[in-house]
Enzyme design. Structure first.
Site, PDB file in Angstrom:
ATOM      1  N   SER A 264       0.846  -1.198   0.000  1.00 56.67           N
ATOM      2  CA  SER A 264       0.000   0.000   0.000  1.00 56.67           C
ATOM      3  C   SER A 264       0.878   1.243   0.000  1.00 56.67           C
ATOM      4  O   SER A 264       2.081   1.172   0.259  1.00 56.67           O
ATOM      5  CB  SER A 264      -0.888   0.002   1.240  1.00 56.67           C
ATOM      6  OG  SER A 264      -0.097   0.306   2.368  1.00 56.67           O
ATOM      7  N   LYS A 265       0.235   2.370  -0.289  1.00 51.15           N
ATOM      8  CA  LYS A 265       0.938   3.642  -0.269  1.00 51.15           C
ATOM      9  C   LYS A 265       1.581   3.859   1.107  1.00 51.15           C
ATOM     10  O   LYS A 265       2.684   4.369   1.211  1.00 51.15           O
ATOM     11  CB  LYS A 265      -0.070   4.756  -0.570  1.00 51.15           C
ATOM     12  CG  LYS A 265       0.521   6.138  -0.552  1.00 51.15           C
ATOM     13  CD  LYS A 265      -0.538   7.172  -0.875  1.00 51.15           C
ATOM     14  CE  LYS A 265      -0.984   7.976   0.320  1.00 51.15           C
ATOM     15  NZ  LYS A 265       0.058   8.624   1.096  1.00 51.15           N
TER      16      LYS A 265
END
Ligand code: GLU
Length: 511
Positions: A264-265
């Site tokens: 994920s970011k």
């Protein structure tokens, strides 16, 4: 699979414009693109913006810019046009209602009149409430209410949505091009909304209708969409027939470096690497999330590393240009399991591409970094030459600054601590004579001649040239790095080199 005359391969990338593009999203584009190009087909960009509450200004342009940066130009898109437009779903709004109506008439969908408040009450009453075969008869919809009441509500324009009527325990089977046969039991799936109260379709209806109207033959998307597949298959079956359905492939996830879940970011923020393709500036928070492009990746390297996340050509070969990927790509070699992201490996790809890239091309890309570092480039051809000398030492475009700034200005910080332990009066005499020779232009700015001159002088003074190289390097660049010392002198030229020697001799004499 072959491209037959009657069925042109048509694939689509169908992002929702909700923010920066995650590298998994770009890999989805890539696999679609490679497949389309391999089979001389068409690659379509369709913007799935039916959820207006999630609309983010600038996100569509960002997607277009990312595709352009990667060199994957769509054949059809909102800006490239095409025969199947419009390519933004919100501009296609009037097209969807008839299909929702058809499903209702066939009994495959129904009107639901429950208000948001009523649904909230249910969610509180029933833990993990789902609108499905078990609960639907207790709700306000055209299956549970008498026909006359339904007619009245519709005539009075009481807000309503259209929901899919998920059959009881029906087995839905489809052949995924990566996973093989995938089976679903419809009783596990809820009655998803297909058309909202404002007559805007949800993703589930729009994706099917548009894939049909746009004559999509193959649909590749992330594995996270697999749970939605039964809804789509059912809509396909009831509207257009399964024989018309595109062939699906659900691409494996890109995993965190430790393999524990989807990358994920937030993992990127935490571990200090980009996850988005390019910088993304959130228009609400004004916060910028770093992208691969701005971190100093070449588009060729980015595309190459994405291809290798979940695919290989069956050999140990790892470096592929976009053209060679088009030639080699095949879905059979896409792995079923997730691919771990490794930032060190990503940088390795970039380094390899830097080495192979043309120096003048790199000079253009590196120039903004020099500007940001306030290093003036007087002569573009000089930068091109310097790039050729240092590129093997760089992993990112930003590395060109520390690796080459000394070609443009004398270093001010000198690692004298690394010279001092072996510094002695004989070396002072030696470097003074090198300095004098440079000042008096005894030797020309040619790396080979400079080396011969330096070594001859050392031998004449009874010194080993090998003991003199490290101090010389540090005098020229400030530390223990950089390309060949005589290449450095040849480029900065002897007059400048003489000044650097003088500066260091002064510093060393103070110790
Ligand atoms: N709009 C979906 C997304 O944002 C597309 C999924 C699909 O390709 O069907 O990823």
């Amino acid at each position: 699979m072959e491209n037959s005359a009657d069925q042109m391969v048509r694939v689509r990338f169908a992002p929702s414009p909700t923010g920066g593009l995650h590298l998994g999203g770009v890999r989805t584009v890539l696999f679609n693109y490679l497949f389309a190009k391999k089979y001389k087909g068409q690659f379509i960009l369709r913007i799935e913006d039916t959820d207006q509450s999630r609309f983010v200004p600038g996100a569509e342009q960002y997607i277009l810019d990312t595709l352009a940066w990667c060199g994957m130009t769509p054949d059809e898109s909102p800006i490239h046009g095409g025969a199947y437009g419009p390519y933004r779903q919100n501009e296609r709004k009037p097209m969807y209602k008839q299909y929702a109506n058809q499903l209702i008439e066939q009994g495959n969908a129904y009107y639901a009149f429950d208000t948001a408040e009523e649904l909230d009450v249910k969610r509180k009453e029933i833990p993990n409430f789902q609108y499905n075969r078990a609960t639907r008869m207790g709700m306000k919809n055209s299956l549970s209410l008498p026909a006359a009441e339904v007619t009245r509500l519709l005539n009075e324009n009481i807000p309503h949505v259209v929901r899919i009527n998920m059959p009881d325990s029906e087995e839905l089977v489809f052949e995924d091009l990566i996973r093989g046969e995938v089976k679903f039991d419809t009783s596990m799936v809820d009655d998803k909304v297909l058309l909202k109260a404002d007559e805007m379709p949800t993703y589930h209806l729009a994706v099917v209708v548009d894939d049909f109207l746009m004559k999509i033959t193959h649909a590749f998307r992330g594995e996270e969409w697999l749970p939605s597949a039964p809804v789509h298959i059912l809509v396909w079956k009831n509207l257009f027939g399964l024989d018309k359905m595109p062939q699906w492939a659900h691409l494996p996830l890109i995993l965190k470096p430790d393999g524990n879940g989807k990358l994920s970011k937030r993992d990127g923020d935490r571990l200090g690497f980009p996850v988005f393709a390019m910088d993304w500036k959130d228009s609400n928070t004004k916060e910028t999330t770093i992208g691969f492009k701005e971190r100093g990746f070449l588009p060729a390297a980015f595309v190459n590393l994405l291809a290798m996340l979940g695919w290989n050509d069956g050999t140990d070969h790892e470096l592929f240009s976009l053209d060679s990927l088009i030639e080699k790509f095949s879905l059979d070699r896409v792995h079923k399991g997730g691919a771990k992201f490794d930032y060190e490996k990503a940088k390795w790809f970039n380094q390899e591409w830097l080495k192979q890239s043309d120096n003048a091309y790199l000079a253009n890309l590196v120039a903004p970094y020099f500007e940001a570092a306030k290093i003036e480039i007087h002569e573009p051809s000089y930068l091109v030459k310097v790039i050729g000398l240092v590129k093997e030492r760089c992993q990112l475009l930003s590395d060109f600054i520390p690796q080459s700034s000394f070609f443009f200005a004398a270093p001010t910080e000198i690692d004298t601590a690394s010279i001092l332990p072996k510094w002695d009066p004989a070396k002072v005499i030696f470097f003074t004579s090198v300095m004098d020779a440079y000042r008096n232009q005894v030797v020309t700015n040619d790396a080979t001649l400079l080396e011969t001159h330096f070594k001859t002088l050392a031998t004449e003074q009874g010194l080993k040239p090998g003991d003199l190289m490290l101090p010389f390097r540090i005098m020229l660049v400030g530390g223990k790095f950089g390309p060949g010392v005589f290449d450095i002198v040849a480029n900065i030229e002897t007059q400048d080199a003489a000044k650097r020697i003088q500066y260091c001799l002064d510093l060393l004499s103070k110790n």
